[in-house]
Design a protein around this motif. Structure first.
Motif, PDB file in Angstrom:
ATOM      1  N   ASP A 135       0.824  -1.194   0.000  1.00 19.22           N
ATOM      2  CA  ASP A 135       0.000   0.000   0.000  1.00 19.22           C
ATOM      3  C   ASP A 135       0.868   1.258   0.000  1.00 19.22           C
ATOM      4  N   ASP A 136       0.521   2.200  -0.898  1.00 22.33           N
ATOM      5  CA  ASP A 136       1.367   3.384  -1.035  1.00 22.33           C
ATOM      6  C   ASP A 136       1.162   4.394   0.088  1.00 22.33           C
ATOM      7  N   LYS A 137       0.126   4.217   0.898  1.00 22.79           N
ATOM      8  CA  LYS A 137      -0.078   5.097   2.043  1.00 22.79           C
ATOM      9  C   LYS A 137       0.454   4.475   3.328  1.00 22.79           C
ATOM     10  N   THR A 138       0.022   3.226   3.580  1.00 18.78           N
ATOM     11  CA  THR A 138       0.348   2.597   4.866  1.00 18.78           C
ATOM     12  C   THR A 138       1.604   1.747   4.817  1.00 18.78           C
ATOM     13  N   GLY A 139       1.995   1.308   3.616  1.00 18.76           N
ATOM     14  CA  GLY A 139       3.132   0.408   3.498  1.00 18.76           C
ATOM     15  C   GLY A 139       2.788  -1.046   3.756  1.00 18.76           C
ATOM     16  N   ARG A 140       1.509  -1.329   3.994  1.00 18.65           N
ATOM     17  CA  ARG A 140       1.106  -2.711   4.270  1.00 18.65           C
ATOM     18  C   ARG A 140       1.353  -3.586   3.039  1.00 18.65           C
ATOM     19  N   VAL A 141       1.993  -4.735   3.247  1.00 17.38           N
ATOM     20  CA  VAL A 141       2.263  -5.647   2.141  1.00 17.38           C
ATOM     21  C   VAL A 141       0.957  -6.306   1.709  1.00 17.38           C
ATOM     22  N   LEU A 142       0.639  -6.172   0.433  1.00 15.52           N
ATOM     23  CA  LEU A 142      -0.617  -6.684  -0.112  1.00 15.52           C
ATOM     24  C   LEU A 142      -0.455  -8.039  -0.783  1.00 15.52           C
ATOM     25  N   GLU A 143       0.719  -8.280  -1.351  1.00 19.02           N
ATOM     26  CA  GLU A 143       0.987  -9.544  -2.026  1.00 19.02           C
ATOM     27  C   GLU A 143       2.491  -9.680  -2.228  1.00 19.02           C
ATOM     28  N   ASP A 144       2.907 -10.814  -2.738  1.00 20.15           N
ATOM     29  CA  ASP A 144       4.327 -11.049  -2.984  1.00 20.15           C
ATOM     30  C   ASP A 144       4.843 -10.051  -4.014  1.00 20.15           C
ATOM     31  N   ARG A 145       6.056  -9.546  -3.811  1.00 22.41           N
ATOM     32  CA  ARG A 145       6.606  -8.570  -4.754  1.00 22.41           C
ATOM     33  C   ARG A 145       7.126  -9.219  -6.030  1.00 22.41           C
ATOM     34  N   THR A 146       7.216 -10.543  -6.083  1.00 23.53           N
ATOM     35  CA  THR A 146       7.702 -11.259  -7.265  1.00 23.53           C
ATOM     36  C   THR A 146       6.569 -12.049  -7.888  1.00 23.53           C
ATOM     37  N   LEU A 147       6.364 -11.864  -9.183  1.00 22.23           N
ATOM     38  CA  LEU A 147       5.305 -12.580  -9.882  1.00 22.23           C
ATOM     39  C   LEU A 147       5.725 -14.011 -10.208  1.00 22.23           C
ATOM     40  N   THR A 148       4.743 -14.904 -10.209  1.00 24.19           N
ATOM     41  CA  THR A 148       4.970 -16.265 -10.679  1.00 24.19           C
ATOM     42  C   THR A 148       4.953 -16.264 -12.205  1.00 24.19           C
ATOM     43  N   PRO A 149       5.454 -17.326 -12.836  1.00 24.63           N
ATOM     44  CA  PRO A 149       5.372 -17.394 -14.300  1.00 24.63           C
ATOM     45  C   PRO A 149       3.932 -17.242 -14.810  1.00 24.63           C
ATOM     46  N   GLU A 150       2.979 -17.838 -14.122  1.00 27.52           N
ATOM     47  CA  GLU A 150       1.582 -17.708 -14.555  1.00 27.52           C
ATOM     48  C   GLU A 150       1.109 -16.267 -14.456  1.00 27.52           C
ATOM     49  N   GLN A 151       1.498 -15.578 -13.398  1.00 25.11           N
ATOM     50  CA  GLN A 151       1.107 -14.178 -13.252  1.00 25.11           C
ATOM     51  C   GLN A 151       1.754 -13.301 -14.319  1.00 25.11           C
ATOM     52  N   TRP A 152       2.997 -13.598 -14.691  1.00 36.89           N
ATOM     53  CA  TRP A 152       3.615 -12.872 -15.797  1.00 36.89           C
ATOM     54  C   TRP A 152       2.838 -13.081 -17.089  1.00 36.89           C
ATOM     55  N   ARG A 153       2.403 -14.305 -17.330  1.00 34.54           N
ATOM     56  CA  ARG A 153       1.615 -14.574 -18.550  1.00 34.54           C
ATOM     57  C   ARG A 153       0.287 -13.816 -18.510  1.00 34.54           C
ATOM     58  N   ASN A 154      -0.356 -13.801 -17.353  1.00 34.98           N
ATOM     59  CA  ASN A 154      -1.592 -13.022 -17.218  1.00 34.98           C
ATOM     60  C   ASN A 154      -1.337 -11.546 -17.506  1.00 34.98           C
ATOM     61  N   LEU A 155      -0.284 -11.024 -16.912  1.00 38.60           N
ATOM     62  CA  LEU A 155       0.037  -9.600 -17.055  1.00 38.60           C
ATOM     63  C   LEU A 155       0.273  -9.225 -18.508  1.00 38.60           C
ATOM     64  N   THR A 156       1.089  -9.975 -19.195  1.00 36.23           N
ATOM     65  CA  THR A 156       1.427  -9.604 -20.572  1.00 36.23           C
ATOM     66  C   THR A 156       0.245  -9.839 -21.517  1.00 36.23           C
ATOM     67  N   ARG A 157      -0.430 -10.965 -21.353  1.00 35.14           N
ATOM     68  CA  ARG A 157      -1.548 -11.277 -22.257  1.00 35.14           C
ATOM     69  C   ARG A 157      -2.695 -10.277 -22.094  1.00 35.14           C
ATOM     70  N   LEU A 158      -3.056  -9.969 -20.854  1.00 38.55           N
ATOM     71  CA  LEU A 158      -4.189  -9.071 -20.628  1.00 38.55           C
ATOM     72  C   LEU A 158      -3.824  -7.612 -20.884  1.00 38.55           C
ATOM     73  N   THR A 159      -2.553  -7.252 -20.748  1.00 42.88           N
ATOM     74  CA  THR A 159      -2.154  -5.903 -21.135  1.00 42.88           C
ATOM     75  C   THR A 159      -2.269  -5.738 -22.643  1.00 42.88           C
ATOM     76  N   GLU A 160      -1.903  -6.758 -23.393  1.00 46.85           N
ATOM     77  CA  GLU A 160      -2.105  -6.707 -24.847  1.00 46.85           C
ATOM     78  C   GLU A 160      -3.593  -6.579 -25.173  1.00 46.85           C
ATOM     79  N   ARG A 161      -4.407  -7.317 -24.472  1.00 46.40           N
ATOM     80  CA  ARG A 161      -5.860  -7.214 -24.697  1.00 46.40           C
ATOM     81  C   ARG A 161      -6.346  -5.802 -24.380  1.00 46.40           C
ATOM     82  N   LEU A 162      -5.839  -5.234 -23.293  1.00 51.48           N
ATOM     83  CA  LEU A 162      -6.214  -3.872 -22.933  1.00 51.48           C
ATOM     84  C   LEU A 162      -5.803  -2.892 -24.024  1.00 51.48           C
TER      85      LEU A 162
END
Length: 317
Positions: A135-162
């Motif tokens: 969180d950019d206000k509180t600093g609370r960790v929301l999720e892992d800072r490193t993406l899994t391979p599946e999350q990278w695929r989601n990120l790139t594929r859906l950004t292309e769709r966007l």
């Protein structure tokens, strides 16, 4: 008697050379430079004051900032910007596309509102900022800072769709913004993202301050991935404060409150070589000043904005 040779006139000092004009660079500013991070926050300046001051400081182009900060009725916003001699370069959206299809509908609803207003205001770009892992206000960790391979695929594929949907439905080009405390931050992650996405659908908004914050070299990125650079945010970091917040693991929001982003030309990277590298691409580029200052006293942004505009003119912009 030998005639005397006429004396040569004393050498004249040459006038200082002006920097070459950056004819392909269009300079603007954004609500962020007035300490605006949210649509509604009592610590932020009213939108009318932002528009008055950004025009008075000498800027012609602005971004919309967080959706709802500026009027969302295109007719009213057109009237308010036109009478101040301002034009809109882009809207901004936040996405968490690494989460996959489950977030697509909610993401698109957020994007569509912003895109419709940006298009109605004559903008051609939509700045896409990945979601924060803390969180950019509180600093609370929301999720892992490193993406899994599946999350990278989601990120790139859906950004292309966007990118495709934004083009087809609104005629906008998306420019993805590497950002501190997100998964697209360091040189390694930025280049991995670029290598995995279609250049025809996904361009980059290179924020010089965020990239330096995360250890990247903006000039090197422009020279290596020039065809992917679709937009610039001009920003500098204070190297002393940066070293402290990195050593302490300080989240981005509190780091900004400590002054990690500073007024040009007192920080890094030097903006003259960045602008020169961008000009060498020989394409029209927006270069929008963004000095993160949330929160800040209401009288602080305008003098900085005016000095920054004067500095950028001295660079040829």
């Amino acid at each position: 008697m030998t005639p005397q040779s006429p004396q040569s006139p004393p050498p004249q000092s040459s006038p200082p050379l002006s920097p070459p004009p950056l004819s392909r660079i269009r300079i603007g500013s954004a609500p962020d430079s007035w300490g605006v991070w949210f649509a509604d926050d009592p610590r932020q300046v009213p939108w009318e004051r932002f528009l008055d001051e950004v025009a008075a400081a000498g800027y012609e182009w602005i971004e919309l900032g967080p959706y709802g900060y500026l009027p969302t009725d295109p007719a009213r916003l057109t009237e308010e910007t036109a009478r101040r001699g301002l034009k809109v370069s882009a809207g901004t959206v936040f996405t968490g596309l690494h989460h996959g299809e489950a977030v697509w509908e909610k993401t698109w609803a957020h994007v569509a509102d912003n895109a419709a207003l940006a298009r109605a205001m004559g903008a051609d770009h939509l700045v896409v900022i990945p979601s924060f892992w803390r969180d950019d206000k509180t600093g609370r960790v929301l999720e892992d800072r490193t993406l899994t391979p599946e999350q990278w695929r989601n990120l790139t594929r859906l950004t292309e769709r966007l990118g495709l949907e934004a083009q087809d439905r609104f005629g906008l080009r998306i420019v993805v913004h590497p950002h501190a405390d997100t998964h697209i931050d360091t040189e390694e992650n930025v280049t991995r993202f670029l290598d995995a996405t279609d250049p025809g659908l996904v361009a980059l908004c290179l924020d010089t301050g965020h990239y330096a914050y995360c250890g990247g070299d903006s000039v090197k990125l422009i020279e290596t991935y020039g065809e992917r650079i679709g937009y610039l945010h001009l920003k500098q970091v204070d190297p002393t404060v940066l070293a402290q917040v990195v050593a302490e693991g300080t989240p981005f929001g509190p780091a900004v409150a400590r002054g990690v982003m500073c007024e040009p030309p007192s920080g890094v990277p030097a903006l003259e070589p960045v602008l020169a590298a961008a000009q060498a691409l020989d394409v029209d580029l927006f270069a929008i000043v963004e000095q993160d200052m949330y929160p800040c006293p209401p009288d602080k942004p305008y003098p900085i904005a005016e000095r920054t505009r004067r500095f950028l003119r001295s660079c040829g912009a």
